[in-house]
Design an enzyme around this catalytic site. Structure first.
Site, PDB file in Angstrom:
ATOM      1  CG  HIS A 125      -1.960  -1.050   1.221  1.00 42.95           C
ATOM      2  ND1 HIS A 125      -2.880  -1.200   0.205  1.00 42.95           N
ATOM      3  CD2 HIS A 125      -2.211  -2.050   2.112  1.00 42.95           C
ATOM      4  CE1 HIS A 125      -3.653  -2.253   0.491  1.00 42.95           C
ATOM      5  NE2 HIS A 125      -3.264  -2.781   1.623  1.00 42.95           N
ATOM      6  CG  ASP A 160      -2.802  -8.540   0.833  1.00 43.80           C
ATOM      7  OD1 ASP A 160      -1.969  -8.734   1.733  1.00 43.80           O
ATOM      8  OD2 ASP A 160      -3.888  -7.943   1.024  1.00 43.80           O
ATOM      9  CG  HIS A 162      -6.481  -5.527   1.820  1.00 44.01           C
ATOM     10  ND1 HIS A 162      -5.920  -6.441   2.694  1.00 44.01           N
ATOM     11  CD2 HIS A 162      -7.583  -5.028   2.430  1.00 44.01           C
ATOM     12  CE1 HIS A 162      -6.666  -6.488   3.805  1.00 44.01           C
ATOM     13  NE2 HIS A 162      -7.678  -5.648   3.667  1.00 44.01           N
ATOM     14  CG  ASP A 249      -4.764 -10.130   3.660  1.00 46.56           C
ATOM     15  OD1 ASP A 249      -4.511 -10.687   2.561  1.00 46.56           O
ATOM     16  OD2 ASP A 249      -4.496  -8.931   3.887  1.00 46.56           O
TER      17      ASP A 249
HETATM   18 ZN   LIG Z   1      -4.016  -7.293   2.833  1.00 48.73          ZN
END
Ligand SMILES: [Zn+2]
Length: 344
Positions: A125, A160, A162, A249
């Site tokens: 990120h 991931d 996200h 995750d």
């Molecule tokens: Zn993540």
């Protein structure tokens, strides 16, 4: 040595000032499980390496790097409401960035064809000018940029749950780094973007591939999407190096998101990537990103070291599936966006 696992106690630094899902226990769990697990002679356990601070300027604004350093020097602070910096974060952050790019350089030099880097803080990120989403420096982006400067075509595969907005935006304008991400529909999850229509800009148009999938996506369904979109694009792109942003995750038990993968699906997805790399004869570096259930992080990280060989840890859980038609609809939506760039 053929395979390497990079891990070390430096990643137990960077301690949260309050209860936080991204904590040293994630790495401690891997270290503890490693002591009880026989990986075999093919896997060499190697130590982390710190990046030279100036090298971070390849992907981050010098002002941002100085800002983080200053925050560490005063004992810590917050980069955004989710992202802490503590008095002991500096060494861990330099080691996370340094280790992934060191592993990538060793991979390029033929020292190993598969490396797993168990690092934290995570990176995907982190933007050029700010840390966010638990990430300080973008570990995988630094490795990709270094490889790109050596003339290699790099494919980053971000599994991931996200979207890796930091990585995607750092390479948004270039066709020299392909970014493919499978992630939960951003209408329902941080960072609330990563839509299939976000596909790069200028020369980079078509080189950001966002495979957004519905909450509830399970093992078979993520593989269905990966096989129909990621694999044909990778085959057409013909990369020289694969970097994997491995977030665990996606697991059904993870408290931060709503995918329904088990250890088996996480392993199969890594295997798909591994077999592609093997068929191309190119190296692969797998870097830890998210994943907030300690046993999942530990088991899937160690499983990844033996990609294509042996699944050390498996799981018997059966998770209730969402309708396949829903996933097919999402996959079709991605294909429609990218059909003019790739053979989909
Ligand atoms: Zn993540």
């Amino acid at each position: 040595m053929e395979r390497a696992l990079y891990i070390g106690e430096v990643f137990l630094k960077h301690t949260p000032p309050f209860r936080h899902p991204e904590h040293p226990g994630r790495i401690k769990a891997i270290l503890d499980l490693l002591k009880r697990t026989e990986l075999g002679s093919e896997v060499e356990v190697r130590s982390p390496v710190l990046v030279d601070e100036k090298e971070l300027h390849l992907i981050h604004d010098p002002e941002y790097v100085a800002y983080v350093k200053q925050m560490v020097e005063v004992g810590g602070g917050m980069l955004d409401p989710d992202t802490y910096v503590s008095g002991d974060s500096w060494e861990a952050a330099l080691a996370a960035a340094g280790t992934v790019s060191y592993a990538a350089m060793n991979a390029i030099e033929g020292k190993h064809y598969l490396a797993v880097t168990a690092v934290r803080p995570p990176g995907h990120h982190a933007r050029r000018n700010k840390g966010k989403g638990f990430c300080i420096f973008n570990n995988v982006a630094l490795a990709a940029e270094k490889a790109r400067r050596l003339g290699l075509k790099v494919a980053i595969i971000d599994i991931d749950v996200h979207w890796g907005d930091g990585t995607a935006y750092i390479f948004y304008d270039t066709d020299e780094v392909l970014y493919i991400s499978t992630h939960q529909d951003p209408r329902t999850l941080y960072p609330f973007e990563g839509f299939p229509y976000q596909k790069g800009r200028g020369k980079g148009e078509g080189y950001t591939v966002n495979i957004a999938l519905p909450p509830g996506t399970n093992d078979d369904q993520i593989l269905y999407a990966f096989d129909r979109i990621a694999l044909p694009i990778l085959e057409a792109y013909q990369p020289n190096l694969i970097l994997v942003s491995a977030g665990w995750d996606t697991h059904w038990e993870d408290p931060l998101a709503e995918f329904s993968l088990t250890l088996n699906g996480q392993w199969q997805l890594i295997n798909e990537i591994y077999y592609f790399a093997e068929s191309m004869g190119i190296p692969i570096v797998i870097a830890l990103e998210g994943g907030y259930v300690e046993w999942v992080v530990a088991k899937s990280t160690l499983n990844a070291t033996l990609a294509g060989r042996k699944q050390i840890f498996s799981e018997k859980t059966s998770v209730e599936a969402i309708p396949m038609e829903e996933v097919e609809h999402y996959v079709e939506n991605v294909k429609v966006e990218l059909r003019s760039y790739w053979p989909l």
